[in-house]
Design an enzyme around this catalytic site. Sequence first.
Site, mmCIF file in Angstrom:
data_model
loop_
_atom_site.group_PDB
_atom_site.id
_atom_site.type_symbol
_atom_site.label_atom_id
_atom_site.label_comp_id
_atom_site.label_asym_id
_atom_site.label_seq_id
_atom_site.Cartn_x
_atom_site.Cartn_y
_atom_site.Cartn_z
ATOM 1 N N HIS A 115 0.877 -1.173 0.000
ATOM 2 C CA HIS A 115 0.000 0.000 0.000
ATOM 3 C C HIS A 115 0.916 1.225 0.000
ATOM 4 C CE1 HIS A 115 -3.557 -2.436 1.300
ATOM 5 N NE2 HIS A 115 -2.596 -3.171 1.848
ATOM 6 N N ASN A 157 -3.999 -5.508 10.357
ATOM 7 C CA ASN A 157 -5.166 -6.326 10.026
ATOM 8 C C ASN A 157 -4.781 -7.250 8.871
ATOM 9 O OD1 ASN A 157 -6.554 -4.685 11.819
ATOM 10 N ND2 ASN A 157 -7.492 -3.436 10.222
ATOM 11 N N ASP A 198 2.751 -6.670 2.829
ATOM 12 C CA ASP A 198 1.579 -5.862 3.200
ATOM 13 C C ASP A 198 2.035 -4.511 3.757
ATOM 14 O OD1 ASP A 198 -1.057 -5.111 3.495
ATOM 15 O OD2 ASP A 198 -1.375 -6.199 5.365
ATOM 16 N N HIS A 235 -2.103 -12.647 3.328
ATOM 17 C CA HIS A 235 -1.651 -12.513 4.727
ATOM 18 C C HIS A 235 -2.337 -13.445 5.741
ATOM 19 C CE1 HIS A 235 -5.121 -9.864 4.643
ATOM 20 N NE2 HIS A 235 -4.461 -8.774 4.298
ATOM 21 N N HIS A 286 1.517 4.424 8.027
ATOM 22 C CA HIS A 286 0.743 5.527 8.594
ATOM 23 C C HIS A 286 1.730 6.432 9.321
ATOM 24 C CE1 HIS A 286 -3.062 3.406 7.868
ATOM 25 N NE2 HIS A 286 -2.483 2.327 8.354
ATOM 26 N N ARG A 336 -0.089 4.279 -0.956
ATOM 27 C CA ARG A 336 -0.900 5.412 -0.487
ATOM 28 C C ARG A 336 -1.129 6.538 -1.491
ATOM 29 N NH1 ARG A 336 -2.988 2.310 3.281
ATOM 30 N NH2 ARG A 336 -1.828 2.115 5.228
ATOM 31 N N GLY A 341 -1.610 -1.238 10.299
ATOM 32 C CA GLY A 341 -0.662 -1.267 9.191
ATOM 33 C C GLY A 341 0.661 -0.647 9.579
#
Length: 448
Positions: A65, A286, A313, A239, A317, A67, A332
């Site tokens: 990710h 998660n 994964d 995952h 943040h 973003r 995350g």
Amino acid sequence: MIDKTTLIKNAKIVNEGIIFEGDVLIEGEIITKIDASISAKSGDVFVVDAEGKYLIPGAIDDQVHFREPGLTHKAHIKSESKAAISGGITSFIEMPNTNPQTTTIEKLNDKFNIAKKTSYANYSFMFGGTNDNLDEILKVDPKQVAGLKLFLGSSTGNMLVDDPEVLEKIFSSTDLVISVHCEDEATIKANTEKYIKEYGDDIPMKYHHLIRSEKACYISSSKAIELAKKTGARLHVFHLSTGKETELFTNKIPLKDKKITSEVCIHHLWFNDKDYDEKGSLIKWNPAVKTQKDQEQLLKALLDDRIDVIATDHAPHTLDEKNNVYTKAPSGGPLVQHALPALLEMHHKGLISIEKIVEKMCHNPAILFDVEKRGYIKEGYFADLVLVDLNHPWTVTKENILYQCGWSPFEGTTFKSRISHTFVNGHLAYNNFNINEVSKAKQLTFNR
């Protein structure tokens, strides 16, 4: 026209389950010769002496990710792809839960345009499925797009697909690899309400794995597998975090023939619930990091080939966001720079072989997603290559973290192994903590 010739000498080459000493010749973007000894034919050849180092294929991370667009205060493709190549990841497949979400062909093309201009690693994207975009899913070009991503449990960006009829229609209508995030929403909701009654918003982080529980994971993944078997869909379960889920997968057939596959991420192999007291929200993911027993069972299933792929994964943040109370701290964390060094640390501990790391991070993602001419050290393949020094310790500090968010759950960890060189399409993209600001990254293509 070949713009540069590179000769890697005296490397311990790791490929297809064996390690052998030799040389690799790169002409332009392509590996043109692999031999016990290759001589430079002219003075224009860039020679890298790899004496004592291991040469592995560049890793292909099937789940990141980055973003962008819309969440670029956390990360963006430029910053995170730099971190990826410094961590030996030369190709990535990015997820659709950005802002706007990648759920139309137009938004997908927007992402390709960003990556073309700014990525330092080879790139592709998952297309996002929702409760109402089947028409768009059917327009996806399987030669250009890695696959389809469905969230069967809510996570960052909330792209939850929770209509059973829609799910079955999607599974029945596409030949794309369907990758799924499996957690049962009703179970998580009930667990969350129970803990909020006791603690309010400030639930101790150590209960995260009991809220996003084994039961929540197993209910969802077993349902997805049941639906894949019913419809004949090609399913990849992202995952895995529980030992129980590993029982749902087989090692009785080769990966190329499997219709239902799975992956494990580095954090579920490295951390367990005993780490919550020290790391807190920094290891809130998660699905959740679970028990030591789960950790051990995941590793066992990885080694016996019920689990096919290791991914990251990678999901950054900001620290300000992570430093909130439980109900407000997002799940995350950033991982692409440190996943391979962490796995090599596990190798030092006798937990996994280098050959197995290469199989799960390089070969198998290429097989699973039909990636063209990557994931192996082979003549005629793109020269995505990584040199690893197994005996050159370094410590993760704020100063050498390349993630835009500026932190890592591995901060303070000393790794015995370091990545010294990363080649992307024959181009020396990274060399001992130095990024080459010229990028030669390419869009991944798929042999379908």
